[in-house]
Write an enzyme that holds these catalytic residues in place. Structure first.
Site, short mmCIF file in Angstrom:
data_model
loop_
_atom_site.label_atom_id
_atom_site.label_comp_id
_atom_site.label_asym_id
_atom_site.label_seq_id
_atom_site.Cartn_x
_atom_site.Cartn_y
_atom_site.Cartn_z
N VAL A 265 0.85 -1.19 0.00
CA VAL A 265 0.00 0.00 0.00
C VAL A 265 0.89 1.24 0.00
O VAL A 265 1.69 1.43 0.91
CB VAL A 265 -0.94 0.01 1.22
N ASP A 266 0.74 2.06 -1.04
CA ASP A 266 1.60 3.24 -1.18
C ASP A 266 0.75 4.43 -1.61
O ASP A 266 0.41 4.57 -2.79
CB ASP A 266 2.70 2.96 -2.21
N SER A 267 0.41 5.28 -0.66
CA SER A 267 -0.41 6.46 -0.98
C SER A 267 0.39 7.50 -1.75
O SER A 267 -0.18 8.47 -2.25
CB SER A 267 -0.96 7.08 0.31
N GLY A 268 1.70 7.33 -1.86
CA GLY A 268 2.51 8.27 -2.62
C GLY A 268 2.67 7.87 -4.07
O GLY A 268 3.27 8.62 -4.85
N GLY B 175 6.52 4.75 -4.79
CA GLY B 175 6.75 6.16 -4.50
C GLY B 175 6.86 7.04 -5.71
O GLY B 175 7.07 8.22 -5.60
#
Length: 448
Positions: free
Chosen positions: A224-227, A348
């Protein structure tokens, strides 16, 4: 009247406003409340003479406004009692220190991260963890060294000698620069020591966020990578999940983040299940050959109104689906562990950009008309794909000139269908050009 009381034992000075008619006995009681000294232990002097006569008023004793009264201790019994209290206090302090040291030792033993950090930063102290008495002696020895000035920010003899030589010639610019550098390094060391004391966890690695996801019925672990702008899947995992046949090769491009990687296509919609839930939600993927097999990016997090609840260590999807983030020991292949090589273009990153006169993933603004890209249509010839793309300004100018002619290539109903979704006519025509006239693909491009 106003009197000034000076405590000879600790040089404490107190200015008070009291009545001239106050008796000496009441005055001593007042002093006891302020200085915590009993009347029996008080030695009061005014102009060098002891004050006596508990029933006499202060005025009768010769005290006037703005006079000074000296307060001292004369009782031997009081001194003995005070010494006994001091010994008791020291004993209590010692017990408190022992308790804190033992609590710290227990914390190091129960917390693997702190244990690993101690092993790296202080192997000698780490070797005494299983022996309470040795650990206590080591900690006390370190504290004594710290109190004596042997701190990370203090100068060793060699540095002190160098500093002395530099100070002998303070006007030399090089000496001044070196002295400033030594002072700066000292401040850095002090800051690091402070961080060690108040936030030791900042010197350990943070576990990345992984969840279990079922893609087309196949259980996989997703990072999970919100960036990350887009949700990404590797070709290998797409093949394993049986969805490689859905890869749209028209969406070939380049993903740009810290580095860059080739986008091999896009999978427009696949049902996925989060955690142990039986509820399936649609998910689209950008296909990139990366060290992260599945990256759950910001596009799907926003689309399904996800909440990263770090306090409870869960991911909430749509308000009614929850799944726990995986513990580090549960992650089967963690590419973020030290020594694991991987590409820097995926996790990222800021998403990808499509080619030609194309648009950027994750945006439908007009400025995308100027993005240089490399979309390769399915019916393009090899010679066509090798041609250099014109610069952004030329692309924009050509597009403005050809908008009227391009609109004739597509039916008015297709253009109106896209315009009804909230986009301008120019954006609709541009998307149809990129999708070779496919309305569904054009809509997908506009919503990215």
């Amino acid at each position: 009247m106003r009197l000034t009381i000076s405590n000879e034992s600790n040089n404490q000075i107190l200015s008070v406003d009291i009545s001239e008619s106050m008796t000496l006995e009441d005055f001593q009681a007042y002093i006891q409340a302020e200085f915590d000294i009993s009347p029996q232990d008080q030695s009061l002097k005014h102009n060098g003479k002891p004050l006596s006569g508990s029933d006499k008023s202060l005025e009768d004793l010769g005290l006037n406004n703005d006079d000074l009264v000296l307060l001292g201790k004369t009782s031997v019994g009081s001194t003995t009692a005070s010494s006994g209290s001091s010994v008791t206090a020291n004993s209590n302090n010692s017990n408190a220190v022992d308790f804190q040291i033992e609590a710290m030792r227990t914390q190091f033993l129960s917390n693997p991260q702190l244990n690993s950090q101690l092993r790296q930063s202080n192997p000698q102290l780490h070797s005494t963890l299983n022996n309470p008495s040795e650990f206590k002696n080591s900690v006390i020895g370190s504290l004594q060294q710290f109190q004596n000035g042997a701190t990370p920010g203090s100068y060793n003899p060699q540095q002190q000698e160098q500093l002395s030589r530099l100070q002998d010639n303070p006007d030399d610019p090089e000496s001044q620069s070196r002295i400033l550098e030594m002072i700066r390094q000292e401040r850095i060391d002090e800051n690091m020591q402070l961080a060690y004391e108040i936030a030791p966890e900042s010197f350990t690695s943070v576990n990345m966020l992984y969840i279990n996801i079922k893609v087309n019925g196949v259980l996989v672990q997703a990072f999970v990578d919100s960036g990350a702008q887009s949700t990404i899947i590797s070709p290998k995992l797409a093949d394993k999940c049986g969805i490689s046949r859905l890869i749209d090769r028209r969406f070939v491009g380049e993903a740009r983040g810290v580095g860059s990687q080739k986008i091999e296509g896009k999978i427009h919609s696949v049902p996925i299940a989060i955690g142990d839930s039986d509820t399936h939600i649609p998910c689209s993927f950008i296909v990139i050959d990366t060290h992260v097999d599945l990256l759950f990016g910001l596009d799907m997090l926003r689309r399904h109104k996800c909440v990263l609840d770090l306090e409870r260590d869960v991911l909430v999807v749509g308000g009614n689906i929850e799944t726990k983030f995986l513990h580090e020991s549960e992650i089967q292949a963690n590419p973020f562990l030290p020594g694991v090589a991987g590409s820097s273009a995926s996790a990222g990153g800021t998403g990808g950009t499509f080619g030609g006169q194309g648009i950027a993933l994750g945006s439908n603004s007009a400025e995308n008309n100027n993005v240089t890209s490399s979309i390769v249509p399915a019916n393009s010839t090899p010679d066509t794909t090798k041609q250099k793309a014109p610069n952004a300004a030329a692309n924009a100018a050509v597009k403005r000139q050809d908008t009227g002619n391009s609109s004739s290539k597509f039916s008015e109903s297709d253009i109106k269908q896209l315009v009804s979704l909230g986009f301008s006519k120019q954006e609709a025509i541009f998307a149809l050009e990129q999708s070779q006239g496919n309305v569904e693909v054009a809509a997908s491009l506009l919503f990215q």
